[in-house]
Scaffold this active site. Structure first.
Site, PDB file in Angstrom:
ATOM      1  N   HIS A  89       0.796  -1.229   0.000  1.00  0.00           N
ATOM      2  CA  HIS A  89       0.000   0.000   0.000  1.00  0.00           C
ATOM      3  C   HIS A  89       0.833   1.285   0.000  1.00  0.00           C
ATOM      4  O   HIS A  89       0.370   2.316  -0.440  1.00  0.00           O
ATOM      5  CB  HIS A  89      -1.018   0.009   1.144  1.00  0.00           C
ATOM      6  N   GLU A  93       3.651   5.330  -3.416  1.00  0.00           N
ATOM      7  CA  GLU A  93       3.804   6.678  -2.885  1.00  0.00           C
ATOM      8  C   GLU A  93       5.228   6.942  -2.398  1.00  0.00           C
ATOM      9  O   GLU A  93       5.763   8.025  -2.586  1.00  0.00           O
ATOM     10  CB  GLU A  93       2.808   6.904  -1.737  1.00  0.00           C
ATOM     11  N   ASP A  94       5.831   5.958  -1.758  1.00  0.00           N
ATOM     12  CA  ASP A  94       7.093   6.218  -1.061  1.00  0.00           C
ATOM     13  C   ASP A  94       8.343   5.661  -1.732  1.00  0.00           C
ATOM     14  O   ASP A  94       9.446   5.930  -1.280  1.00  0.00           O
ATOM     15  CB  ASP A  94       7.031   5.641   0.365  1.00  0.00           C
ATOM     16  N   ASP A 155      -4.672   0.469   7.734  1.00  0.00           N
ATOM     17  CA  ASP A 155      -3.475   1.312   7.749  1.00  0.00           C
ATOM     18  C   ASP A 155      -3.566   2.310   8.899  1.00  0.00           C
ATOM     19  O   ASP A 155      -2.648   2.475   9.699  1.00  0.00           O
ATOM     20  CB  ASP A 155      -3.400   2.039   6.394  1.00  0.00           C
ATOM     21  N   ASP A 275     -22.981   0.302  33.682  1.00  0.00           N
ATOM     22  CA  ASP A 275     -22.655  -0.753  32.728  1.00  0.00           C
ATOM     23  C   ASP A 275     -21.236  -0.595  32.198  1.00  0.00           C
ATOM     24  O   ASP A 275     -21.020  -0.135  31.094  1.00  0.00           O
ATOM     25  CB  ASP A 275     -23.670  -0.817  31.590  1.00  0.00           C
TER      26      ASP A 275
HETATM   27 MN    MN Z   1       0.749   3.094   5.620  1.00  0.00          MN
END
Ligand code: MN
Length: 737
Positions: A89, A93-94, A155, A275
């Site tokens: 994921h 992007e990185d 994430d 409760d």
């Molecule tokens: Mn992440």
């Protein structure tokens, strides 16, 4: 400060493999032929591309995607495609990996999901430019494949779990986003376990003191609670077994966030939240028998414990919109307290914990097929603007902090305002000049007046005119402190200008009437026209509200008064007037209790005995100067409505040396030494002087009233807290001595 991090690369490699194997174990149940190879390929790609990256904690970056994949598999119940996407994921992007690379290696579907994940990384940031309309569109895009949202949730959950190493500012930002968007989203998708954890984690960072306080309280009573749960469920277990039902019964603690919500909503202390846990009965049943068996279990529980008929919830016959199925009842426990009991089957439980993904898993034999149906359902929910999609958005908005609303600017920026704020508040929130020249607003493209009360999610455009100036009645329209103070200072400025003008006119007029222009006469004239100050007098003159003939009337009445010599009533009024003028002429219009002591005579009202820290106001009396009352004094409403002009604002000036008389009402269970222990806390621990103490005991119940001298409210609250800790004491409340 310099520190050296020693990294054992070999050990790290072992740890990475260990975590990877744990992930494989977590998705074992859904693995089909070839899946393992696919996951390994994704893992290798992620490992290689993140190899030089580390998290803020210093750990290898790959720990993060592995953990996200594990959450997706274990806690949301997602299949192989999602696990592959979770592992990858962050790579587009990185790192240097491109979407084309992903598509070539893993196919179109995976590439589309990763693309979605990369694109939305900024979208959830509600400070970024985001138009109201775009908000819905964004969710639609996301729902193109709901797995994007689900992996994003996994994430976020992992980031929230590992946020300790972030700088405080970042923690706050991430935690507020989570409570604003992610937790409601998880709720809507039926992911209750994740929703609760996100809420608790957000609270841990947003309200650390309260969070810790509740956590400590919960922990302190844990043994006691567990013992209670044990005796409560023992007979249930026994009879379930006798009747041939296969079930596990356990007590489940409520989340800290939900306990806090209850304390706030009902305005009760922790001790009064009854409760703190729910009892859960999970039945091992078959689809044909599950409904009947849930009701059988219900009958067993309610034979043992008396149910509250108002608290029966049947989501077995008609499940909630997000798929939740369960039977809830609240019964009277053996010690006379209410206990919530939730009855459901294993299948229902899995849906409750993991949401729709689990739901469809049971409906269809092929996992992926079921998920597709679910995706379709969420997409429909979002794409039908007439019905469900709007509900969906409403849900979103309703789940925000209830006393705050979020308003969009025309350019899509988001502003936070208190509930009840108006279009004019919004204008001032944007800029003082925009507020000052505001003549109207368009809300969601419709023209509305300045006083329009904004609704959560409104998009507001302010219309201005250079001819506009702030008006007096605007003060009744706005509610934010910012707008109020800006309007006031602008009115003041304007008034000063007008008064300056009026002063000159008045001076001329008085001269023509042969009245000496001095402070004394100005005060008298102002009083005659029932004006609170000489400045108001100047303004009235400038506006033409007071003309020469009115001044002649004044002159006439002055002469009459002189002839009658002294009118006692006038002297009274004059006295009040003098005190008012004194207070109003001070810097801030506010009577500072403590500081103004020498200048202005005041004392504390006996009817409500205010102490520093209380909300108070001053009331100008005829003979005794100003009396300070608490704003919740029983007489306050009457005073304010009948003698509004005699009210002055008052505020405490911090000081420790003075003490104030107040009273405490203490109830408890009579016990040898109880009085002794109470007085010990008061006189020894707190060094507070007692004026009187009266005690009644009746059938073992202790009731006492003490009058004491305290420094301020904080001091009093602390004392109450300590008294509550005295063994045997069950309640302490303040009364007006
Ligand atoms: Mn992440």
């Amino acid at each position: 400060m310099k520190s050296t991090l020693v990294i054992d690369l070999e050990a790290e490699k072992q740890e990475i493999l260990k975590r990877y194997r744990a992930l494989l174990r977590a998705c074992k149940s859904t693995l089909q032929k070839g899946d393992k190879k696919e996951i390994r390929k994704a893992f290798d790609m992620a490992l290689e591309s993140h190899k030089d990256m580390r998290r803020k904690s210093g750990e290898p970056y790959i720990y993060h995607p592995i953990a996200v994949a594990q959450i997706a598999a274990e806690e949301i119940g997602l299949g192989t495609t999602s696990i592959v996407c979770a592992l990858l994921h962050d790579v587009v992007e990185d790192t240097d990996i491109s979407l084309e690379d992903i598509e070539r290696e893993f196919g179109k579907k995976t590439a589309r999901i990763i693309d979605g994940l990369t694109k939305i990384s900024g979208v959830f940031d509600y400070n970024s430019s985001l138009q109201a309309e775009n908000f819905r569109k964004m969710l639609l895009t996301l729902a193109d494949d709901v797995r994007v949202i689900l992996i994003k949730l996994a994430d976020r959950l992992h980031n929230m779990r590992t946020m300790d190493f972030m700088p405080r500012q970042k923690q706050l930002k991430i935690a507020s986003e989570t409570i604003y968007l992610y937790a409601p989203l998880a709720h809507r998708l039926g992911l209750y376990a994740i929703k609760s954890e996100l809420e608790d984690l957000s609270m841990k960072y947003l309200e650390p003191d309260t969070y810790k306080y509740i956590a400590v309280q919960l922990n302190e009573k844990k043994a006691e609670r567990n013992a209670f749960i044990k005796t409560f469920i023992e007979p249930i277990n026994e009879i379930l077994h006798e009747q041939g039902l296969n079930a596990s019964v356990y007590g489940r603690p409520k989340s800290i966030h939900s306990i806090w919500n209850k304390m706030k909503k009902k305005n009760i202390p922790f001790e009064e939240v009854y409760d703190l846990f729910a009892i859960r009965i999970i039945l091992d049943s078959t689809p044909e028998r599950e409904k009947a068996e849930c009701w059988k279990a219900y009958s067993i529980v309610t034979d043992l414990y008396r149910p509250n008929p108002d608290r029966l919830r049947d989501w077995v016959s008609s499940p909630k919109g997000n798929g939740y199925e369960s039977l809830h009842t609240t019964v009277m426990g053996p010690k006379g307290q209410w206990v919530e009991v939730q009855i459901r089957t294993q299948r229902m439980n899995e849906i409750a914990e993991k949401g729709f993904a689990a739901h469809w898993k049971y409906k269809e034999s092929s996992n992926d097929n079921g998920l597709d149906q679910w995706i379709q359902k969420v997409r429909e929910m979002l794409s039908n603007p007439e019905a469900n999609a709007l509900d969906f958005l409403d849900d979103f908005k309703m789940n925000l902090f209830s006393d705050e609303i979020f308003i969009f600017t025309p350019k899509g920026a988001l502003l936070q305002l208190p509930m009840g704020a108006t279009a004019l508040d919004f204008a001032f929130e944007i800029h003082t000049d925009i507020g000052a020249t505001c003549i109207g607003a368009k809300v969601n493209h419709k023209l509305v007046p300045l006083s329009y009360k904004l609704q959560n999610g409104d998009q507001v455009e302010i219309i201005t005119s250079s001819k506009q100036v702030p008006k007096e009645d605007w003060l009744n329209i706005v509610m934010t402190a910012k707008a109020k103070s800006k309007i006031k200072s602008s009115l003041k400025e304007e008034k000063r200008r007008i008064a300056e003008n009026g002063k000159e006119i008045l001076e001329r007029k008085l001269k023509s009437l042969k009245i000496t222009y001095n402070t004394d006469n100005l005060n008298k004239i102002a009083y005659f026209f029932k004006l609170p100050s000489t400045q108001e007098l100047f303004v009235s003159v400038a506006n033409g509200k007071i003309e020469l003939k009115d001044l002649k009337d004044y002159l006439q009445s002055e002469k009459e008064i002189e002839s009658r010599h002294t009118d006692p009533k006038l002297t009274e009024n004059q006295q009040i007037e003098n005190v008012l003028t004194k207070v109003k002429s001070s810097e801030s219009d506010i009577l500072l209790i403590g500081e103004d002591m020498q200048k202005i005579d005041y004392n504390l009202a006996a009817c409500c005995n205010p102490i520093p820290g209380d909300d108070v106001f001053g009331f100008v009396t005829v003979n005794e100067g100003i009396k300070i009352h608490r704003t919740n004094c029983p007489n306050a409403a009457q005073l304010m409505s009948n003698y509004g002009y005699r009210i002055v604002k008052a505020k405490w000036n911090r000081q420790k040396e003075l003490t104030f008389l107040t009273g405490l009402h203490i109830v408890g269970i009579d016990d040898v030494g109880l009085i002794n222990n109470i007085t010990k806390v008061i006189s020894n621990d707190f060094k507070v002087n007692m004026r009187s103490i009266t005690v009644d005991t009746n059938d073992g119940i202790f009731e006492g009233s003490i009058k004491i001298f305290v420094n301020d409210k904080e001091h009093l609250d602390q004392l109450i807290q300590n008294l509550l800790e005295v063994k045997g004491v069950t309640g302490v409340s303040r009364f007006d001595a």
